[in-house]
Design a protein around this motif. Structure first.
Motif, PDB file in Angstrom:
ATOM      1  N   UNK A 194       1.055  -1.197  -0.103  1.00 25.06           N
ATOM      2  CA  UNK A 194      -0.040  -0.002  -0.015  1.00 25.06           C
ATOM      3  C   UNK A 194       0.893   1.398   0.209  1.00 25.06           C
ATOM      4  N   UNK A 195       0.592   2.057  -0.916  1.00 24.26           N
ATOM      5  CA  UNK A 195       1.557   3.374  -1.051  1.00 24.26           C
ATOM      6  C   UNK A 195       0.668   4.472  -0.959  1.00 24.26           C
ATOM      7  N   UNK A 196       1.047   5.292  -0.068  1.00 21.89           N
ATOM      8  CA  UNK A 196       0.398   6.706  -0.056  1.00 21.89           C
ATOM      9  C   UNK A 196       1.096   8.039  -0.231  1.00 21.89           C
ATOM     10  N   UNK A 197       0.069   8.685  -0.780  1.00 18.74           N
ATOM     11  CA  UNK A 197       0.935  10.070  -1.498  1.00 18.74           C
ATOM     12  C   UNK A 197      -0.334  11.222  -1.700  1.00 18.74           C
ATOM     13  N   UNK A 249      -1.411  11.782 -17.664  1.00 25.03           N
ATOM     14  CA  UNK A 249      -0.841  10.968 -16.876  1.00 25.03           C
ATOM     15  C   UNK A 249      -0.781  11.416 -15.301  1.00 25.03           C
ATOM     16  N   UNK A 250      -0.918  10.549 -14.311  1.00 26.56           N
ATOM     17  CA  UNK A 250      -0.787  11.012 -13.162  1.00 26.56           C
ATOM     18  C   UNK A 250       0.298  10.486 -12.228  1.00 26.56           C
ATOM     19  N   UNK A 251       0.846  11.325 -11.395  1.00 30.99           N
ATOM     20  CA  UNK A 251       2.005  10.825 -10.544  1.00 30.99           C
ATOM     21  C   UNK A 251       1.801  11.112  -9.188  1.00 30.99           C
ATOM     22  N   UNK A 252       2.647  10.258  -8.666  1.00 30.47           N
ATOM     23  CA  UNK A 252       2.525  10.132  -6.974  1.00 30.47           C
ATOM     24  C   UNK A 252       3.904   9.996  -6.307  1.00 30.47           C
ATOM     25  N   UNK A 253       4.307  10.874  -5.758  1.00 28.94           N
ATOM     26  CA  UNK A 253       5.539  10.752  -4.784  1.00 28.94           C
ATOM     27  C   UNK A 253       5.096   9.800  -3.872  1.00 28.94           C
ATOM     28  N   UNK A 254       5.712   8.557  -3.529  1.00 26.85           N
ATOM     29  CA  UNK A 254       5.302   7.988  -2.277  1.00 26.85           C
ATOM     30  C   UNK A 254       5.882   8.473  -1.151  1.00 26.85           C
ATOM     31  N   UNK A 255       4.869   8.975  -0.351  1.00 27.17           N
ATOM     32  CA  UNK A 255       5.267   9.420   1.059  1.00 27.17           C
ATOM     33  C   UNK A 255       5.160   8.495   2.050  1.00 27.17           C
ATOM     34  N   UNK A 256       4.445   7.561   1.932  1.00 24.46           N
ATOM     35  CA  UNK A 256       4.479   6.354   2.893  1.00 24.46           C
ATOM     36  C   UNK A 256       4.126   5.163   2.210  1.00 24.46           C
ATOM     37  N   UNK A 257       4.830   4.066   2.384  1.00 25.22           N
ATOM     38  CA  UNK A 257       4.508   2.859   1.875  1.00 25.22           C
ATOM     39  C   UNK A 257       4.441   1.762   2.964  1.00 25.22           C
TER      40      UNK A 257
END
Lengths: 242, 242
Positions: free
Chosen positions: A116-119, A162-170
């Motif tokens: 699970x990756x959050x950002x 295009x969507x981008x998400x920097x992983x803040x928590x995973x």
């Protein structure tokens, strides 16, 4: 460990209340190596996002570049309109490895490896970043393939969001122990097993309208009949980003 | 079709802004038969829910009974604490059928069959409903199996939280066309193919601690090596609920 943020370092994602594995915390991993390995062995993810308090869970193809995750969709999609400004999202990948039949109902289970990756997900608006992402959207799966394709038109580039998400928590969560019954239950005359599962590649089906003499490129050999999809995907990712 | 609710009937889920398939609406299906067929051919789903504005996407095993979906987890889990009161959720199932290599980047795609189901998820608190759900949690996958297991203890029943969600809205989305290039691109000397994918059952791995003489029951024969998992699951569901 307290609920305050643990500091990020070069090799692990920070941990807080969002991503800490609470249930069965012995199954939780936060290091880049474990998290990235599971992400790179997948093509399909599910993304959770919220519109007006309603959660949505959308399947999509995705890929990882460093500590960023990319996915795409039409500019018209519900999710993307919402995420354009930068919205909290959770991207999840699950490798479903087995169903476990135990000696009591309670111990029936499954082996799996998930992330699970959050950002904050946002639309890629910079044209150069978008062009590069559209190349990797193909080349991450099939390294070098874009160079041999019909070039994208301006209209196509515009129509692909295009969507981008920097992983803040995973957090990665892994169960890999098969049958695990209560000690006293092993004495019972009840059948128990681990039923292994695998997502495999079938025989490639060439387009029936190929021009004469157009053959499958040798660099697609990683995707061969009977192979585990995850092995092919992991190999392609390593090749694309080496 | 307007954005107002379409009336529910006996064979279809109603349609509103939540579940209407907007992008590629020709791929959308709302009839019970299509939605249920795709749900019943799966064991794994992803559930999206919201805690304090943060979306979560959690993988879990689930099953369908009529127009209700059930899933479970420990009473301690983050999701369940939140859903106990009845919270909006979205449960999604995806069958990933192929990766499609086209003649341009834009037409690279995937074949898939997915269902997004919306409703209010709540904890099952009625003890009889919970007992029945705990039986079907096993028997939906392995019809009749619970009768031969060590009975659940009160503590186990208490420790297992069961969630139920009446499906208020649902949409199936299906892409099953393989390579679909722009007409003029078929003339190009570029290789294109459909790469089929399948989740298959491996050789069952009996628990190494089985009592002497305890053999695999014939009613597990649906789960045989090399078979598509979805075929076995669909067959088991039909048997469990016939």
């Amino acid at each position: 460990m307290s609920d305050t943020d643990a500091p990020a370092d070069a090799t692990s994602y920070p941990v807080d209340a969002r991503n800490r594995v609470k249930r069965r915390h012995d199954r939780g991993f936060y290091d880049h190596e474990t998290v990235h390995r599971l992400l790179d062995a997948a093509a399909l993810c599910h993304v959770a996002y919220v519109v007006d308090g309603q959660p949505y869970c959308t399947p999509t193809l995705f890929w990882r570049e460093g500590t960023r995750l990319y996915w795409h969709g039409s500019s018209a999609s519900r999710m993307l309109r919402n995420l354009a400004e930068g919205e909290p999202a959770c991207l999840t990948v699950t490798h479903f490895d087995s169903i476990v039949l135990a000696r009591c109902g309670f111990n029936h289970s499954a082996d799996y490896r998930s992330v699970m990756a959050f950002g904050q997900a946002r639309l890629v608006s910079d044209l150069e970043e978008k062009r590069r992402a559209l190349v990797m959207m193909v080349d991450r799966f099939f390294p070098g393939r874009t160079a041999g394709l019909r070039a994208s038109t301006e209209q196509e580039i515009k129509a692909t969001a295009v969507i981008v998400m920097e992983i803040e928590r995973a957090a990665a969560k892994i169960r890999a122990k098969g049958v695990a019954d209560d000690e006293e239950d092993y004495a019972l005359p009840i059948y128990a097993e681990r039923l292994p599962l695998r997502t495999v590649i079938g025989a490639p089906e060439p387009c029936p309208r190929l021009r004469p003499g157009v053959a499958r490129a040798p660099d697609l050999a990683a995707y061969r009949e009977g192979r585990s999809l995850e092995d092919a995907l992991a190999e392609a990712h390593a090749e694309a980003y080496r």
